[in-house]
Design a protein around this motif. Structure first.
Motif, short mmCIF file in Angstrom:
data_model
loop_
_atom_site.label_atom_id
_atom_site.label_comp_id
_atom_site.label_asym_id
_atom_site.label_seq_id
_atom_site.Cartn_x
_atom_site.Cartn_y
_atom_site.Cartn_z
N PRO A 85 0.84 -1.20 0.00
CA PRO A 85 0.00 0.00 0.00
C PRO A 85 0.87 1.25 0.00
N ARG A 86 0.40 2.25 -0.68
CA ARG A 86 1.15 3.51 -0.76
C ARG A 86 0.96 4.31 0.52
N ALA A 87 2.01 5.02 0.86
CA ALA A 87 1.92 5.92 2.01
C ALA A 87 1.09 7.13 1.59
N PRO A 88 0.31 7.66 2.51
CA PRO A 88 -0.51 8.82 2.13
C PRO A 88 0.39 10.01 1.79
N ARG A 89 -0.05 10.76 0.83
CA ARG A 89 0.72 11.93 0.40
C ARG A 89 0.44 13.11 1.32
N ALA A 90 1.47 13.91 1.49
CA ALA A 90 1.31 15.14 2.26
C ALA A 90 0.54 16.13 1.41
N PRO A 91 -0.29 16.96 2.01
CA PRO A 91 -1.03 17.93 1.22
C PRO A 91 -0.07 18.91 0.53
N ARG A 92 -0.42 19.30 -0.63
CA ARG A 92 0.41 20.22 -1.39
C ARG A 92 0.24 21.64 -0.87
N THR A 93 1.36 22.33 -0.86
CA THR A 93 1.29 23.74 -0.45
C THR A 93 1.03 24.57 -1.70
N PRO A 94 0.18 25.56 -1.59
CA PRO A 94 -0.12 26.36 -2.76
C PRO A 94 1.12 27.15 -3.20
N VAL A 95 1.28 27.30 -4.48
CA VAL A 95 2.40 28.03 -5.04
C VAL A 95 1.91 29.42 -5.42
N ALA A 96 2.66 30.44 -4.93
CA ALA A 96 2.30 31.82 -5.27
C ALA A 96 2.75 32.07 -6.71
N ARG A 97 1.84 32.54 -7.51
CA ARG A 97 2.15 32.80 -8.90
C ARG A 97 2.06 34.29 -9.18
N LYS A 98 2.94 34.72 -10.06
CA LYS A 98 2.93 36.13 -10.45
C LYS A 98 1.73 36.38 -11.35
N PRO A 99 1.12 37.55 -11.20
CA PRO A 99 0.00 37.85 -12.09
C PRO A 99 0.52 38.01 -13.53
#
Length: 145
Positions: A104-118
């Motif tokens: 079984p796969r280990a649960p993934r850590a939640p992704r952190t949002p990436v700040a994007r330039k407008p």
């Protein structure tokens, strides 16, 4: 070597009808197939010799009988093709491969949002109303003046 991609459901049903009308032994004798109880095609509750039915269906599809020697790639591929045409195929227990057991796969850590330039869009270039040329930075057309 025969390729069986030209087989359709109609060709398989024609071979099954021929099998039923002649009977198993006569069907196998006429077309030169030996009894092969390992792989069977099941249709409407009756069992048929898969190799013989597919060989004769190949004849209906191409005009050429596919003898037993031409099943060189093995029956697994033929059985898969017949299943894709809507038929049930029973295979011997030795031919069924056990599915690999996966850890079984280990649960993934939640992704952190990436700040994007407008997104900065460029303003459209100024165009001369007379000749439709792009104006230079001075704003005065080089051709029209």
């Amino acid at each position: 070597m025969a390729t069986f991609s030209s087989l359709s459901t109609r060709h398989l049903l024609q071979a099954i009808e021929d099998y039923d009308s002649r009977g198993r032994d006569a069907f196998l004798d006429i077309y030169g197939f030996a009894p092969s109880p390992d792989y069977t095609l099941v249709h409407e509750g009756r069992s048929y010799d898969l190799r013989a039915v597919v060989g004769v269906a190949h004849r209906f599809a191409t005009g050429r009988l596919a003898p037993a020697e031409e099943f060189s790639d093995g029956m697994d591929g033929v059985a898969a093709l017949v299943r894709r045409r809507g038929f049930e195929v029973s295979v011997p227990a030795a031919a069924v491969r056990a599915a690999p057991v996966r850890a079984p796969r280990a649960p993934r850590a939640p992704r952190t949002p990436v700040a994007r330039k407008p997104v900065v869009r460029e303003a459209p270039s100024a165009i001369c109303p007379t000749c439709s040329m792009t104006l230079p930075a001075t704003g005065v057309c080089d051709d029209c003046g």
